[in-house]
Design an enzyme around this catalytic site. Structure first.
Site, PDB file in Angstrom:
ATOM      1  N   HIS A 306       0.852  -1.187   0.000  1.00 48.09           N
ATOM      2  CA  HIS A 306       0.000   0.000   0.000  1.00 48.09           C
ATOM      3  C   HIS A 306       0.885   1.233   0.000  1.00 48.09           C
ATOM      4  O   HIS A 306       1.982   1.226   0.560  1.00 48.09           O
ATOM      5  CB  HIS A 306      -0.911  -0.006   1.240  1.00 48.09           C
ATOM      6  CG  HIS A 306      -2.033   0.977   1.166  1.00 48.09           C
ATOM      7  ND1 HIS A 306      -1.879   2.302   1.532  1.00 48.09           N
ATOM      8  CD2 HIS A 306      -3.329   0.852   0.760  1.00 48.09           C
ATOM      9  CE1 HIS A 306      -3.033   2.936   1.358  1.00 48.09           C
ATOM     10  NE2 HIS A 306      -3.922   2.082   0.886  1.00 48.09           N
ATOM     11  N   ASP A 364      -8.128  -4.427  -0.505  1.00 49.14           N
ATOM     12  CA  ASP A 364      -8.630  -4.766  -1.834  1.00 49.14           C
ATOM     13  C   ASP A 364      -8.477  -6.251  -2.146  1.00 49.14           C
ATOM     14  O   ASP A 364      -9.218  -6.805  -2.954  1.00 49.14           O
ATOM     15  CB  ASP A 364      -7.885  -3.952  -2.900  1.00 49.14           C
ATOM     16  CG  ASP A 364      -8.053  -2.465  -2.701  1.00 49.14           C
ATOM     17  OD1 ASP A 364      -9.203  -2.021  -2.583  1.00 49.14           O
ATOM     18  OD2 ASP A 364      -7.047  -1.747  -2.648  1.00 49.14           O
TER      19      ASP A 364
END
Length: 429
Positions: A306, A364
């Protein structure tokens, strides 16, 4: 004694700048006077080292894997609160008591319908239009239907707009889906909860009774909570930048939706599913991992790592639990993609190649699998994201409007083009 940071210029001159502390997190150097004092700008592509505003809404500690909404850990909010409680928290700074929650839920519930002429607007789009293209258009058009409360300097008008956006977004998203598959719109029912209403508007048909499944509703509600806000990301920054010009809130949220549509931002869970489908089977995970490690293969590991989190994304752990709950409820615990995801996760968490690079699963990685299990098509994933993030966007927009230091956004540049030159007559060029 206030802290200062000293900048030494090429000519030997030094300038002191104030250092501003936050309640938690890194301090910032206040360089607002830099150009006036030195005739220079800072250079920070992507604004990776720039605080564009002060905010009291969301805090992220990427190294520790911490996400706080108004000081509350995301883990506690996801366990003990529903989405509308989180919306209230983001808007007002505190969790509601029973009376406040009932009033808030009542107002949102009675704003869920959209103007009937707005419903007809959908017919102007092609049936095969991407739902996000429809979302950008329809949300942007809200200002044409609800122009009775567009004075951004009026606190009451801002509140009405916030309620309308949060309340109508599920209806708009569900209508986008229904239009894309040729089914009739399903209107909201006031006796259902916010998220149950959304599930019904998405999946009910006139030919059959829709039964609310509490496990699936709670899963969707958790998706909303985990995506409600995430500090100054690209779409939130877009909403703030749009709002800094004085644009109405509906236009600002439409701008945020357009930004979120980008594959590097809101399209990540879609990319994760595509990756899993590409791998195909658990037996091929090792081969795929080998390609990921090969810099020349061009193969990327989606759903891991991320921009902000350098540790395990706290939302991923919660989404993983929700994933198990949904698949068990639906009898899909042997789901091919979920087993594939777990195998991929196990290797990535144990393999030094990924551990040393801190490529941990992010939210996600699991949310796409959950939405797929719920029956939501891939094209709608980012619409769901937009629905959830609207709460954060509007809270951030309100905070910016009421900030006495807010100014219209105007980034500067490092110009590397041609210097001044004269235009030659056409026949001499």
């Amino acid at each position: 004694m206030p802290k200062t940071a000293t900048l030494k210029l090429p000519d030997g001159k030094t300038i002191d700048f104030p250092v501003l502390p936050g309640t938690v997190g890194p301090e910032v150097v206040d360089i607002r006077a830099l150009y006036g004092k030195a005739g220079m700008f800072t250079y920070d592509p992507g604004f990776l080292s720039t605080a564009s505003c002060s905010s009291s809404i969301t805090y992220i500690d990427g190294d520790a894997g911490v996400l706080l909404y108004r000081g509350y850990p995301i883990e506690q909010l996801a366990q003990h609160c529903d989405f509308l409680e989180v919306c209230y928290l983001l808007l007002y700074g505190e969790l509601p008591n029973r009376k406040q929650k009932d009033e808030f839920v009542g107002i949102v519930t009675h704003h869920t319908m959209v103007h009937e002429q707005l419903a007809r607007l959908y017919q102007g789009f092609r049936r095969d239009a991407h739902p996000m293209a429809v979302m950008v258009g329809v949300v942007g058009a809200l200002s044409a239907f609800y122009h009775d409360a567009l004075d951004i300097n009026d606190a009451h008008h801002r509140t009405i707009s916030a309620f309308r956006l949060i309340a109508k977004m599920p209806t708009i998203v569900a209508m986008s889906y229904k239009y894309s598959i040729g089914q009739p719109f399903v209107y909201p029912l006031n006796h259902l909860s916010y998220t149950a209403n959304f599930m019904r508007m998405m999946f009910a048909v006139p030919a059959a009774e829709f039964k609310v499944n509490d496990v699936l509703v709670r899963a969707m509600d958790r998706i909303f909570i985990l995506h409600a806000d995430h500090e100054q990301n690209a779409s939130t920054s877009t909403v703030r930048l749009s709002g800094s010009s004085g644009a109405n809130p509906y236009a600002c949220i439409a701008a945020g939706i357009a930004c979120l549509w980008g594959p590097a931002h809101g399209g990540a869970n879609e990319a994760c599913l595509e990756m899993l489908e590409e791998i195909g089977d658990v037996s091929k995970v090792g081969e795929f991992i080998g390609k990921v490690k090969d810099k020349n293969s061009g193969v990327r590991l989606m759903g891991f790592g991320h921009r902000v989190y350098k540790n395990y994304d706290p939302r991923a752990k919660l989404m993983r639990e929700t994933c198990h709950e949904v698949l068990n409820e639906l009898g899909l615990h042997n789901d091919r993609l979920f087993r594939l995801a777990l195998a991929l996760e196990k290797i990535a968490l144990e393999d030094d190649y990924f551990v040393s690079r801190k490529l941990y699963p992010n939210v996600d990685f699991y949310s796409g699998i959950v939405q797929r299990a719920l029956g939501i098509p891939v094209a709608m994933f980012t619409c769901i994201f937009s629905l959830a993030r609207t709460a954060g966007w509007i809270a951030q927009w309100q905070e910016m409007i009421t900030d006495p230091e807010y100014k219209i956004g105007r980034p500067r540049q490092l110009y590397k083009g041609a210097t001044k030159r004269d235009v030659k007559p056409l026949d001499k060029r």
